[in-house]
Motif scaffolding. Structure first.
Motif, PDB file in Angstrom:
ATOM      1  N   GLY A  19       0.830  -1.210   0.000  1.00 49.07           N
ATOM      2  CA  GLY A  19       0.000   0.000   0.000  1.00 49.07           C
ATOM      3  C   GLY A  19       0.852   1.241   0.000  1.00 49.07           C
ATOM      4  N   ASP A  20       0.545   2.113  -0.914  1.00 51.69           N
ATOM      5  CA  ASP A  20       1.314   3.331  -1.101  1.00 51.69           C
ATOM      6  C   ASP A  20       0.733   4.398  -0.174  1.00 51.69           C
ATOM      7  OD1 ASP A  20       2.822   5.354  -2.062  1.00 51.69           O
ATOM      8  OD2 ASP A  20       1.840   5.482  -4.010  1.00 51.69           O
ATOM      9  N   THR A  21       0.968   4.282   1.139  1.00 52.75           N
ATOM     10  CA  THR A  21       0.211   5.077   2.100  1.00 52.75           C
ATOM     11  C   THR A  21       1.045   6.150   2.808  1.00 52.75           C
ATOM     12  OG1 THR A  21       0.632   3.280   3.645  1.00 52.75           O
ATOM     13  CG2 THR A  21      -1.540   3.356   2.628  1.00 52.75           C
ATOM     14  N   VAL A  22       2.368   5.962   2.841  1.00 56.90           N
ATOM     15  CA  VAL A  22       3.204   6.866   3.635  1.00 56.90           C
ATOM     16  C   VAL A  22       3.193   8.287   3.067  1.00 56.90           C
ATOM     17  CG1 VAL A  22       5.559   7.329   4.405  1.00 56.90           C
ATOM     18  CG2 VAL A  22       4.662   4.994   4.453  1.00 56.90           C
ATOM     19  N   TYR A  23       3.289   8.374   1.731  1.00 58.64           N
ATOM     20  CA  TYR A  23       3.358   9.678   1.084  1.00 58.64           C
ATOM     21  C   TYR A  23       2.117  10.519   1.396  1.00 58.64           C
ATOM     22  CZ  TYR A  23       3.469  13.058  -2.767  1.00 58.64           C
ATOM     23  OH  TYR A  23       3.455  14.199  -3.518  1.00 58.64           O
ATOM     24  N   GLU A  24       0.949   9.929   1.227  1.00 58.39           N
ATOM     25  CA  GLU A  24      -0.299  10.654   1.495  1.00 58.39           C
ATOM     26  C   GLU A  24      -0.390  11.050   2.967  1.00 58.39           C
ATOM     27  OE1 GLU A  24      -2.738  12.314   0.112  1.00 58.39           O
ATOM     28  OE2 GLU A  24      -1.562  11.967  -1.709  1.00 58.39           O
ATOM     29  N   ALA A  25      -0.020  10.121   3.836  1.00 63.99           N
ATOM     30  CA  ALA A  25      -0.091  10.389   5.276  1.00 63.99           C
ATOM     31  C   ALA A  25       0.779  11.586   5.645  1.00 63.99           C
ATOM     32  CB  ALA A  25       0.342   9.155   6.059  1.00 63.99           C
ATOM     33  N   LEU A  26       1.982  11.640   5.071  1.00 68.12           N
ATOM     34  CA  LEU A  26       2.891  12.752   5.362  1.00 68.12           C
ATOM     35  C   LEU A  26       2.338  14.075   4.826  1.00 68.12           C
ATOM     36  CD1 LEU A  26       6.560  11.502   4.868  1.00 68.12           C
ATOM     37  CD2 LEU A  26       5.593  12.561   6.900  1.00 68.12           C
ATOM     38  N   ARG A  27       1.780  14.024   3.646  1.00 66.69           N
ATOM     39  CA  ARG A  27       1.217  15.247   3.063  1.00 66.69           C
ATOM     40  C   ARG A  27       0.062  15.783   3.896  1.00 66.69           C
ATOM     41  NH1 ARG A  27       1.740  16.491  -2.740  1.00 66.69           N
ATOM     42  NH2 ARG A  27      -0.363  17.277  -2.539  1.00 66.69           N
ATOM     43  N   GLN A  28      -0.815  14.872   4.297  1.00 68.42           N
ATOM     44  CA  GLN A  28      -1.968  15.301   5.096  1.00 68.42           C
ATOM     45  C   GLN A  28      -1.524  15.877   6.430  1.00 68.42           C
ATOM     46  OE1 GLN A  28      -4.659  12.004   5.353  1.00 68.42           O
ATOM     47  NE2 GLN A  28      -5.104  12.067   3.155  1.00 68.42           N
ATOM     48  N   GLU A  29      -0.537  15.201   7.020  1.00 68.21           N
ATOM     49  CA  GLU A  29      -0.064  15.647   8.321  1.00 68.21           C
ATOM     50  C   GLU A  29       0.625  17.012   8.204  1.00 68.21           C
ATOM     51  OE1 GLU A  29      -0.858  14.326  11.074  1.00 68.21           O
ATOM     52  OE2 GLU A  29       0.363  15.648  12.352  1.00 68.21           O
ATOM     53  N   ALA A  30       1.390  17.215   7.133  1.00 70.17           N
ATOM     54  CA  ALA A  30       2.064  18.492   6.921  1.00 70.17           C
ATOM     55  C   ALA A  30       1.034  19.615   6.786  1.00 70.17           C
ATOM     56  CB  ALA A  30       2.938  18.419   5.674  1.00 70.17           C
ATOM     57  N   GLU A  31      -0.061  19.301   6.117  1.00 68.51           N
ATOM     58  CA  GLU A  31      -1.116  20.287   5.945  1.00 68.51           C
ATOM     59  C   GLU A  31      -1.779  20.592   7.292  1.00 68.51           C
ATOM     60  OE1 GLU A  31      -4.937  20.222   3.140  1.00 68.51           O
ATOM     61  OE2 GLU A  31      -3.055  19.668   2.166  1.00 68.51           O
ATOM     62  N   ARG A  32      -2.021  19.528   8.028  1.00 71.91           N
ATOM     63  CA  ARG A  32      -2.699  19.679   9.321  1.00 71.91           C
ATOM     64  C   ARG A  32      -1.860  20.533  10.277  1.00 71.91           C
ATOM     65  NH1 ARG A  32      -3.534  17.633  14.255  1.00 71.91           N
ATOM     66  NH2 ARG A  32      -1.627  16.409  14.230  1.00 71.91           N
ATOM     67  N   GLN A  33      -0.559  20.279  10.294  1.00 72.78           N
ATOM     68  CA  GLN A  33       0.310  21.035  11.206  1.00 72.78           C
ATOM     69  C   GLN A  33       0.809  22.346  10.574  1.00 72.78           C
ATOM     70  OE1 GLN A  33       3.275  19.100  13.558  1.00 72.78           O
ATOM     71  NE2 GLN A  33       2.388  17.057  13.369  1.00 72.78           N
ATOM     72  N   ARG A  34       0.298  22.636   9.376  1.00 76.56           N
ATOM     73  CA  ARG A  34       0.698  23.847   8.639  1.00 76.56           C
ATOM     74  C   ARG A  34       2.216  23.970   8.472  1.00 76.56           C
ATOM     75  NH1 ARG A  34      -4.190  26.386   8.450  1.00 76.56           N
ATOM     76  NH2 ARG A  34      -5.482  26.001  10.262  1.00 76.56           N
ATOM     77  N   LEU A  35       2.795  22.903   8.026  1.00 78.59           N
ATOM     78  CA  LEU A  35       4.225  22.887   7.745  1.00 78.59           C
ATOM     79  C   LEU A  35       4.404  23.424   6.331  1.00 78.59           C
ATOM     80  CD1 LEU A  35       7.104  21.828   8.580  1.00 78.59           C
ATOM     81  CD2 LEU A  35       6.505  19.718   7.422  1.00 78.59           C
ATOM     82  N   THR A  36       4.894  24.656   6.213  1.00 76.03           N
ATOM     83  CA  THR A  36       4.906  25.279   4.892  1.00 76.03           C
ATOM     84  C   THR A  36       6.295  25.386   4.265  1.00 76.03           C
ATOM     85  OG1 THR A  36       4.958  27.394   6.025  1.00 76.03           O
ATOM     86  CG2 THR A  36       2.815  26.654   5.172  1.00 76.03           C
ATOM     87  N   ASP A  37       7.327  25.357   5.089  1.00 74.58           N
ATOM     88  CA  ASP A  37       8.649  25.560   4.489  1.00 74.58           C
ATOM     89  C   ASP A  37       9.393  24.242   4.252  1.00 74.58           C
ATOM     90  OD1 ASP A  37       8.913  25.076   7.129  1.00 74.58           O
ATOM     91  OD2 ASP A  37      10.417  26.625   7.524  1.00 74.58           O
ATOM     92  N   VAL A  38       8.656  23.130   4.303  1.00 75.05           N
ATOM     93  CA  VAL A  38       9.241  21.832   3.965  1.00 75.05           C
ATOM     94  C   VAL A  38       8.392  21.205   2.872  1.00 75.05           C
ATOM     95  CG1 VAL A  38       9.771  19.512   4.791  1.00 75.05           C
ATOM     96  CG2 VAL A  38      10.209  21.482   6.276  1.00 75.05           C
ATOM     97  N   LEU A  39       9.060  20.780   1.805  1.00 75.82           N
ATOM     98  CA  LEU A  39       8.337  20.156   0.697  1.00 75.82           C
ATOM     99  C   LEU A  39       8.235  18.650   0.936  1.00 75.82           C
ATOM    100  CD1 LEU A  39       7.202  20.354  -2.281  1.00 75.82           C
ATOM    101  CD2 LEU A  39       9.537  19.871  -3.018  1.00 75.82           C
ATOM    102  N   ILE A  40       7.015  18.138   0.832  1.00 73.93           N
ATOM    103  CA  ILE A  40       6.852  16.685   0.896  1.00 73.93           C
ATOM    104  C   ILE A  40       6.805  16.187  -0.542  1.00 73.93           C
ATOM    105  CG2 ILE A  40       5.444  14.772   1.773  1.00 73.93           C
ATOM    106  CD1 ILE A  40       6.276  16.583   4.043  1.00 73.93           C
ATOM    107  N   ASP A  41       7.802  15.398  -0.915  1.00 75.23           N
ATOM    108  CA  ASP A  41       7.901  14.967  -2.305  1.00 75.23           C
ATOM    109  C   ASP A  41       8.212  13.472  -2.337  1.00 75.23           C
ATOM    110  OD1 ASP A  41       7.871  15.184  -5.016  1.00 75.23           O
ATOM    111  OD2 ASP A  41       9.490  16.637  -5.163  1.00 75.23           O
ATOM    112  N   PHE A  42       8.299  12.903  -3.513  1.00 73.94           N
ATOM    113  CA  PHE A  42       8.629  11.485  -3.582  1.00 73.94           C
ATOM    114  C   PHE A  42       9.667  11.201  -4.646  1.00 73.94           C
ATOM    115  CE2 PHE A  42       5.207  11.940  -6.639  1.00 73.94           C
ATOM    116  CZ  PHE A  42       5.598  11.133  -7.687  1.00 73.94           C
TER     117      PHE A  42
END
Lengths: 595, 156
Positions: A19-42
């Motif tokens: 399951g390709d789940t880690v990437y989405e989880a990190l993106r959602q969490e970054a949004e939730r915590q308003r992490l703006t100066d770190v890019l979540i990429d793959f």
């Protein structure tokens, strides 16, 4: 905007398994915590598949291992505060239990020399700008505008590049033959039909750095004078196919493919062809038949594809790794490339290290590196305190190299001397629990079922070899079987039509050469020294050691074990036993005996 | 299996490859994507429309492992038989799956729930042994994980 950090989630085949789940989880969490100066990429494959799913934090080079979606909160929080990395997700040295935060300090990475893989795990394979930012398509530009086709071929010749599909034929000679051949149009083909079981290098490169392969193919086309190209990719690699599609579309949009590339007078298009599940299509003449929409059956050479190839036109076929090396050679120069490796085998070798080894993954080392460095230093040795028995290279076409030759330098000539081949890069480590007769049977079973049936030596020879090997592993072997097998193997090797048949006997011949005692034990004593051949293995319960805990009763998938009440030893029914070893694995008391 | 087969679903495939006889394999892949397998009536129409003889179509269909001429289950179970999986007990896994599903390699369960296949290698060797169900890879499988995956409670 500029980012302080980038969190690169590995989305290679290994890391997305389950399951390709880690990437989405990190993106959602970054949004939730308003992490703006770190890019979540793959990225594509980072290489250390054993410790996946992997997340790398750049530019610091921090590596998180075995990441699950539930870890997203911790990772994002650590990035928010710019604080300490998440300790328990770091790689821990098995010897010292010390956390090693940076991947460049981990033995698995430290002892490698990543040349072809330089982009893998570092760029987003679905974004051409990432490839451009790392110097991508500069070599194509250089070739098109600063070099004549002959100069490109000369540069490749001086680099000493040899075909990475396994046979090691000098790439420049192949290109030159095709360039000088008469006929039009000419074709170039990238052979991405990586069929060897136990090998995933080509798939990983296509998943992680597809543009490098397209650029290599474009340079090859320019050197040869081809106007059309194909990438023939194995259908079992859906991720590689989809990333290639994206890459093709992007490079067409940017003018790196199509008519009058980058404003030059060179035009070139690439088609993608998916295989349909036939191992023999990795053979170049069979591959071309398959592209033409026919049964993938090989034909005798000569005529070589360079003279009479696809649609009876001059055609050049190269492996994925060969083509991925081309932009590097044109960009950095032949002298740089020729400086890596040995006198006859230049550059680096790429392997998929798998089997009974601590660190499985994708590894790259200079040609000539001792096998022991690969298995012991990078691979971290054999797990569970077991001993190394052999290393299999070259898949069904290769051979088994016994532990006593572990110092052999890994290059085309040295491996051939031992009866194995460099192959396309599968490297399967075997320990004392692996039966070498059974392994030979396994490979012949594979080649036998993949034999296209066109030539008699391969069609019948592999079948007869399989029969003999099967009866030996069942304890029904007779005196003279080894001699018969050797004779048959030699015959098939000498007379089969294509590479599949000619190399199919290699696993048999090398195991007979190096592990004849195991064959003898099966035939004369009806015994499997590795306790791996089902017919020769017997499971029993050591009554004295069994506390009747019932763990094995619950675990047994075939209900072969019956509980006799508390503190009474359990009873194993031979007739129902599938010899699956589950009871042996779950028993903490060592009460299951395998003999 | 008595359900009518809608031959018009074939039209976009035929249009997309009009006049390209060497696209036979690609066309067959697309057809199988639509119908789940390659029904006889569909292949006959493909032959009529493209001018490729039915015998040549069958020659190609039967050569490649990817093509199927019978309907397949809703869940395609593919046990990896690659070398890395093999040395990590892949054969036992294969035996267990056969037992759990009650079908042999290449067979489909009568209720069309499961089809059991093997695959030469899926390239996730570091996570061996592997089993793929409808494209999702399950790694490091063992007897326990398998019986969890294939408990027949979800079957009618």
């Amino acid at each position: 905007m500029r980012y302080r950090n980038t969190a690169l989630v590995c989305r290679g085949t290994g890391c997305v398994a389950g399951g390709d789940t880690v990437y989405e989880a990190l993106r959602q969490e970054a949004e939730r915590q308003r992490l703006t100066d770190v890019l979540i990429d793959f990225t594509g494959c980072h290489g250390y598949c054993q410790e996946g799913p992997i997340v790398a934090i750049e530019p610091d080079g921090i590596l998180y291992t075995r990441v699950e979606p539930k870890h997203a909160t911790e990772i994002v929080s650590s990035l928010m505060s710019d604080g300490k990395p998440v300790e328990h997700l770091l790689y821990h040295d098995p010897a010292t239990s010390q956390a090693i935060p940076r991947y460049s300090d981990i033995n698995f990475y430290k002892k490698q020399d990543r040349v072809i893989l330089h982009n893998c795990g570092h760029i987003n394979p679905e974004r051409i700008d990432d490839y451009l930012a790392s110097g991508g398509y500069q070599s194509a530009r250089k070739a098109l505008f600063q070099m004549r086709p002959e100069q490109v071929i000369e540069e490749i010749r001086r680099s000493g590049l040899r075909g990475r599909g396994g046979a090691g034929f000098p790439t420049a000679i192949k290109w030159d033959l095709c360039r000088k051949a008469t006929g039009s149009p000419k074709y170039v083909i990238c052979n991405a039909d990586e069929g060897d079981p136990g090998a995933f290098m080509d798939g990983s490169i296509l998943e992680a750095d597809p543009h490098a392969v397209l650029e290599g193919l474009t340079i090859a086309a320019y050197a040869i004078g081809a106007s059309e190209g194909y990438v023939y990719v194995r259908a079992e690699y859906p991720l590689a196919v989809s990333r290639l599609r994206t890459a093709l579309r992007q490079s067409q949009e940017r003018g790196f493919l199509g008519s009058q590339i980058l404003g030059s007078d060179f035009s070139f298009t690439i088609h993608l062809k998916e295989g349909a599940g036939a191992f023999v299509c990795g053979e170049e003449t069979a591959l071309m038949m398959s592209i033409e929409g026919q049964r993938g059956m090989p034909h005798p050479r000569p005529p070589f594809p360079a003279q009479l190839g696809l649609h009876a036109k001059p055609t050049n076929i190269n492996n994925v790794k060969t083509l991925a090396s081309v932009p590097l050679i044109i960009g950095r120069g032949a002298d740089w490339y020729a400086g890596i490796g040995t006198e006859k085998s230049k550059g680096t070798a790429l392997f998929c290290l798998t089997g009974k080894v601590t660190n499985c993954g994708l590894v790259e080392v200079p040609m000539g590196t001792p096998l022991s460095k690969l298995v012991m230093d990078i691979g971290g040795g054999i797990p569970h305190g077991k001993h190394l028995k052999a290393v299999q290279t070259g898949g069904p076409s290769g051979g088994c190299i016994p532990a006593r030759f572990m110092d052999v330098p890994v290059d085309y000539e040295s491996l051939a001397k031992l009866g194995s081949i460099m192959g396309s890069g599968g490297m399967v480590v075997m320990d004392e629990d692996t039966c070498m007769v059974e392994i030979a049977r396994y490979f012949v079973d594979f080649t036998q079922s993949e034999s296209c049936g066109k030539c008699t030596p391969c069609r019948l020879g592999t079948k007869r070899m399989l029969e003999i090997l099967t009866r030996i592993t069942q304890g029904k072997g007779t005196e003279g079987d080894i001699e018969l097998l050797t004779e048959l193997a030699q015959e098939v090797k000498d007379t089969a039509l294509c590479g599949l048949g000619q190399t199919a006997p290699n696993p048999v011949l090398t195991t007979i050469d190096y592990f004849r005692d195991e064959y003898d034990a099966h035939i004369k004593e009806k015994r499997c020294p590795a306790a791996a051949c089902d017919a020769l293995v017997h499971f029993s319960i050591i009554a004295k050691k069994c506390p009747g805990c019932g763990m094995c009763v619950k675990a047994c998938p075939s209900q072969a074990i019956t509980s006799m009440g508390k503190k009474q030893p359990v009873v194993l029914d031979d007739a129902k036993c599938m010899k699956c070893r589950t009871c042996y694995d779950v028993c903490k008391m060592g009460a299951v005996k395998i003999e | 299996m008595s359900t009518e087969i809608d031959l018009s679903l074939l039209d976009p495939v035929l249009e997309g490859h009009h006049g390209h006889k060497d696209a036979l394999i690609t066309m067959l892949q697309e057809v199988q994507e639509i119908y789940g397998y390659l029904p006889e009536a569909v292949l006959a129409r493909l032959s009529d429309e493209t001018g490729i003889s039915l015998s040549r179509i069958y020659a190609v269909v039967t050569f490649y492992a990817q093509f199927h001429t019978t309907p397949r289950g809703r869940r395609i179970v593919r046990v990896c038989r690659g070398t890395a999986c093999h040395v990590q007990g892949g054969n036992t896994i294969f035996q267990l799956v056969k037992q759990l599903l009650g079908i042999e390699e290449g067979q489909t369960s009568p209720d069309l729930e499961y089809t059991l296949e093997t695959v030469a290698c899926i390239g996730a060797c570091a996570l061996a042994p592997n089993v793929v169900v409808n494209g999702v890879t399950y790694s490091h499988v063992n007897a326990g994980k398998l019986s969890e995956l294939f408990t027949r409670k979800d079957r009618r």
